[in-house]
Write an enzyme that holds these catalytic residues in place. Structure first.
Site, PDB file in Angstrom:
ATOM      1  N   TYR A  21       4.685  -4.142  25.670  1.00 18.01           N
ATOM      2  CA  TYR A  21       3.671  -4.294  26.714  1.00 18.01           C
ATOM      3  C   TYR A  21       2.320  -4.689  26.115  1.00 18.01           C
ATOM      4  O   TYR A  21       1.278  -4.134  26.469  1.00 18.01           O
ATOM      5  CB  TYR A  21       3.541  -2.994  27.530  1.00 18.01           C
ATOM      6  N   TYR A 149      10.878   3.499  37.733  1.00 16.51           N
ATOM      7  CA  TYR A 149      11.024   2.617  36.569  1.00 16.51           C
ATOM      8  C   TYR A 149      12.491   2.648  36.143  1.00 16.51           C
ATOM      9  O   TYR A 149      13.064   3.726  35.968  1.00 16.51           O
ATOM     10  CB  TYR A 149      10.138   3.065  35.399  1.00 16.51           C
ATOM     11  N   ASP A 253      19.611   7.286  37.889  1.00 13.90           N
ATOM     12  CA  ASP A 253      19.152   6.816  36.579  1.00 13.90           C
ATOM     13  C   ASP A 253      18.589   8.034  35.842  1.00 13.90           C
ATOM     14  O   ASP A 253      17.449   8.428  36.038  1.00 13.90           O
ATOM     15  CB  ASP A 253      18.091   5.722  36.759  1.00 13.90           C
ATOM     16  N   LYS A 282      18.224   6.975  26.195  1.00 17.75           N
ATOM     17  CA  LYS A 282      17.114   7.644  25.496  1.00 17.75           C
ATOM     18  C   LYS A 282      17.577   8.777  24.565  1.00 17.75           C
ATOM     19  O   LYS A 282      17.895   8.512  23.425  1.00 17.75           O
ATOM     20  CB  LYS A 282      16.077   8.095  26.519  1.00 17.75           C
TER      21      LYS A 282
END
Ligand SMILES: *Cc1c(COP(=O)(O)O)cnc(C)c1O
Length: 432
Positions: A21, A149, A253, A282
């Site tokens: 980003y 997200y 998710d 993750k």
């Protein structure tokens, strides 16, 4: 490492290397890390920082862990990788067994992906292909809530929050899905229930679009990178119930929430709901290697496989990488062998106590804690460089974004280390 060599490498970083980003060239320098041990990162200049980020939710057991290291080196001596098309191997099969053991019972099938974003792509593809196989191709849109997200690839971006996810940049190429307003913020511990007006709105929106919807997709209870927001489990339960009522698939998710981060094993456990499709990633490998997985029920798998295509059309080159699978097995076994619930509970208490002094400070909009996640929301976007200077001077690493200074520390943090992290965060908001 020689100071000169570090300087030379940092010039390469500045000139040639994209960071997440970030523009190119970057507007702020990155800090060189040369090693990590336990909960501490060591910078090239010898400074040590307590990692309040777990390397983006992943390093739950800390760094350089002897058990994880051994699992990895043991597997390395056998085989680093082999293709998964037509071949299979013990680490992947052991991991599948372990995942099925720790996830809700109706999930019986595992698709290994090479990153969280790909796991979400696969979940979306499963849902769309399921309805295509049933002869219902008009069921091609997804229902979600704002503030979410789900990853950075195009399919995932289309279900991220339209504003944070920068949909405007790509509005002409992204599929258009159905977005409900963001779930109201849950003041954890307040005893507040779900918001009846919001529940009505969800019900009306799902009913209006049901004929064209394939699935509902959400992050259960914690919206992570979309804004570090917590919402009431009753809203999650309501979405599951709406999916049942209208025969939609329900995708959870759990990439950020999984493996105990929000308190229980899974975010869905807060509401006792079970998804039809679930994404994990993750913390799956304890922060060692990139791997994720998409799990689904028999019904979803049968539905897809009985269709004309007859197969799920996805297959990453590094699918089920044996090194990643071996370390993931070790990480899950480590969790199973530890009193991680007690650790997360203790961290939660430490975060609540440590961040409380920030509540009511000028410039602070909200302070919230759930499981091993602690958040200070400010009234204006934070100066990331200024905050990082203050926390690093106190020997702590956190990386704020937008109006959020937050931590999700490794589960092995001691009360003293949690105090150091929260103390640094509070000092930063006092100063800015
Ligand atoms: C981080 C994240 C992803 C994307 O995972 P990557 O491994 O970064 O591709 C997807 N969904 C959620 C909820 C996440 O937090």
């Amino acid at each position: 490492m020689e100071a000169e060599e570090i300087e030379r490498l940092l010039a390469v970083d500045r000139e040639h290397v994209w960071h997440p980003y970030a523009p190119m060239p970057a507007t702020a320098p990155a800090h060189p890390v040369v090693s990590a041990e336990g909960v501490r990162l060591t910078l090239a200049d010898g400074r040590e920082l307590i990692d309040g980020m777990s390397s983006w939710w992943a390093a739950i057991h800390g760094y350089n862990h002897p058990v994880l290291n051994e699992a990895l080196t043991d597997q390395l001596g056998r085989m680093a990788h082999v293709m998964f098309g037509g071949l299979t191997h013990p680490p992947a099969l052991r991991l599948a067994e372990l995942l099925l053991k720790v996830t809700p019972e109706p999930l019986t099938k595992v698709f290994f992906a090479d990153s969280g974003s790909v796991a979400v792509e696969v979940a979306i593809k499963m849902a769309l292909q399921f309805w295509r196989s049933q002869g219902r191709p008009e069921r091609h849109r997804l229902f979600t809530v704002r503030g979410g997200y789900h990853g950075d690839t195009f399919g995932d971006m289309a279900v991220c929050d339209p504003v944070n996810g920068m949909h405007h940049l790509f509005s002409d190429v992204l599929p258009s899905h159905v977005f409900a307003p963001p779930p109201p913020l849950w003041q954890t511990g307040s005893g507040d229930g779900p918001d009846p007006a919001y529940l009505d709105e969800l019900a009306a929106m799902v009913a209006a679009h049901a004929h064209e919807l394939a699935a509902i997709i959400v992050e259960p209870v914690v919206q992570g990178a979309g804004g570090m927001r917590f919402y009431h489990p009753g809203h999650l339960a309501a979405l599951r119930a709406l999916a049942d009522e209208h025969d939609l698939l329900f995708i959870a998710d759990e990439i950020a929430t999984g493996f105990g981060r929000s308190g229980p094993w899974w975010g869905c456990d807060h509401a006792d709901v079970v998804p039809d499709i679930m994404c994990v990633g993750k913390a799956l490998t304890g922060g060692y290697l990139t791997m994720a997985a998409t799990l689904c029920t028999d019904r979803v798998a049968d539905g897809i496989s009985s269709g004309d295509a007859g197969a799920l059309m996805h297959g990453p080159t590094y699918m089920a990488n044996p090194l990643a699978a071996a370390v993931a097995c070790a990480s899950i076994e480590l969790l199973l062998s530890r009193r991680w619930r007690d650790e997360v509970t203790a961290i939660s208490r430490g975060l609540s106590a440590g961040l409380e002094p920030a509540r009511g400070l000028p410039g602070v909009a909200d302070v919230r804690v759930l499981g091993a996640i602690g958040v200070i929301e400010t009234t204006r976007p934070v100066d990331v460089q200024a905050v990082q200077k203050i926390v690093m001077d106190r020997g702590v690493w956190v990386r704020p974004f937008r109006d959020l200074i937050y931590t999700m520390p490794p589960y092995i943090c001691s009360p003293d280390e949690i105090g150091r992290i929260t103390g640094a965060m509070v000092a930063a908001v006092r100063a800015i």
